[in-house]
Write a protein that holds these residues in place. Structure first.
Motif, mmCIF file in Angstrom:
data_model
loop_
_atom_site.group_PDB
_atom_site.id
_atom_site.type_symbol
_atom_site.label_atom_id
_atom_site.label_comp_id
_atom_site.label_asym_id
_atom_site.label_seq_id
_atom_site.Cartn_x
_atom_site.Cartn_y
_atom_site.Cartn_z
ATOM 1 N N MET A 58 0.864 -1.175 0.000
ATOM 2 C CA MET A 58 0.000 0.000 0.000
ATOM 3 C C MET A 58 0.905 1.230 0.000
ATOM 4 N N THR A 59 0.630 2.127 -0.905
ATOM 5 C CA THR A 59 1.352 3.402 -0.959
ATOM 6 C C THR A 59 0.424 4.506 -0.455
ATOM 7 N N LEU A 60 0.989 5.675 -0.239
ATOM 8 C CA LEU A 60 0.170 6.809 0.182
ATOM 9 C C LEU A 60 -0.854 7.143 -0.898
ATOM 10 N N ASP A 61 -0.473 7.045 -2.164
ATOM 11 C CA ASP A 61 -1.430 7.302 -3.250
ATOM 12 C C ASP A 61 -2.601 6.318 -3.188
ATOM 13 N N LEU A 63 -3.744 4.790 -0.490
ATOM 14 C CA LEU A 63 -4.561 5.136 0.670
ATOM 15 C C LEU A 63 -5.407 6.373 0.388
ATOM 16 N N ARG A 64 -4.855 7.337 -0.277
ATOM 17 C CA ARG A 64 -5.626 8.547 -0.625
ATOM 18 C C ARG A 64 -6.758 8.214 -1.603
ATOM 19 N N ARG A 65 -6.497 7.341 -2.565
ATOM 20 C CA ARG A 65 -7.566 6.925 -3.483
ATOM 21 C C ARG A 65 -8.669 6.225 -2.707
ATOM 22 N N TRP A 66 -8.294 5.403 -1.728
ATOM 23 C CA TRP A 66 -9.263 4.719 -0.872
ATOM 24 C C TRP A 66 -10.150 5.747 -0.169
ATOM 25 N N GLU A 67 -9.520 6.763 0.418
ATOM 26 C CA GLU A 67 -10.262 7.824 1.104
ATOM 27 C C GLU A 67 -11.126 8.621 0.129
ATOM 28 N N ASP A 68 -10.559 8.958 -1.015
ATOM 29 C CA ASP A 68 -11.287 9.756 -2.007
ATOM 30 C C ASP A 68 -12.515 9.033 -2.547
ATOM 31 N N SER A 69 -12.513 7.708 -2.488
ATOM 32 C CA SER A 69 -13.663 6.938 -2.959
ATOM 33 C C SER A 69 -14.782 6.893 -1.911
ATOM 34 N N GLY A 70 -14.512 7.478 -0.737
ATOM 35 C CA GLY A 70 -15.532 7.511 0.305
ATOM 36 C C GLY A 70 -15.373 6.444 1.367
ATOM 37 N N ALA A 71 -14.374 5.586 1.200
ATOM 38 C CA ALA A 71 -14.117 4.540 2.189
ATOM 39 C C ALA A 71 -13.220 5.097 3.296
ATOM 40 N N LEU A 125 -8.686 -1.330 6.490
ATOM 41 C CA LEU A 125 -9.409 -0.624 5.428
ATOM 42 C C LEU A 125 -10.892 -0.974 5.541
ATOM 43 N N LEU A 126 -11.736 0.057 5.555
ATOM 44 C CA LEU A 126 -13.164 -0.110 5.831
ATOM 45 C C LEU A 126 -14.022 0.260 4.629
ATOM 46 N N ARG A 127 -15.102 -0.492 4.448
ATOM 47 C CA ARG A 127 -16.056 -0.194 3.372
ATOM 48 C C ARG A 127 -16.728 1.144 3.616
ATOM 49 N N CYS A 128 -17.156 1.770 2.547
ATOM 50 C CA CYS A 128 -17.802 3.076 2.659
ATOM 51 C C CYS A 128 -19.281 2.962 3.030
ATOM 52 N N ASP A 129 -19.837 1.771 2.972
ATOM 53 C CA ASP A 129 -21.278 1.621 3.207
ATOM 54 C C ASP A 129 -21.594 0.917 4.527
ATOM 55 N N GLY A 130 -20.748 1.101 5.516
ATOM 56 C CA GLY A 130 -21.060 0.489 6.793
ATOM 57 C C GLY A 130 -19.856 0.235 7.671
ATOM 58 N N GLY A 131 -18.690 0.459 7.146
ATOM 59 C CA GLY A 131 -17.494 0.351 7.948
ATOM 60 C C GLY A 131 -16.953 -1.044 8.174
ATOM 61 N N GLU A 132 -17.442 -2.034 7.418
ATOM 62 C CA GLU A 132 -16.930 -3.401 7.555
ATOM 63 C C GLU A 132 -15.500 -3.463 7.023
#
Length: 63
Positions: free
Chosen positions: A1-4, A6-14, A30-37
């Motif tokens: 996992m790179t910082l890029d 992780l940022r894409r993960w965040e930018d997708s709403g997760a 790493l958590l899903r954006c629709d419930g935090g699983e």
């Protein structure tokens, strides 16, 4: 996992949550954006990721 990645993960709403913080690395869930699983986790000693995570316990905390 790179910082890029992780940022894409965040930018997708997760999100992410710190599972363990060691003296030289961090374990992040790493958590899903629709419930935090949890869908994955990673361990990183990358200085960029450590700086991005900082003292936060989750992505819900703003920098």
């Amino acid at each position: 996992m790179t910082l890029d990645d992780l940022r894409r993960w965040e930018d997708s709403g997760a999100g992410w949550r710190v599972v363990r913080r060691g003296p030289e690395d961090v374990t992040v869930s790493l958590l899903r954006c629709d419930g935090g699983e949890e869908v994955d986790r990673f361990v990183s000693a990358d200085p960029e990721i450590l700086a991005h995570v900082g003292d936060r316990v989750s992505s819900e905390q703003k920098i």
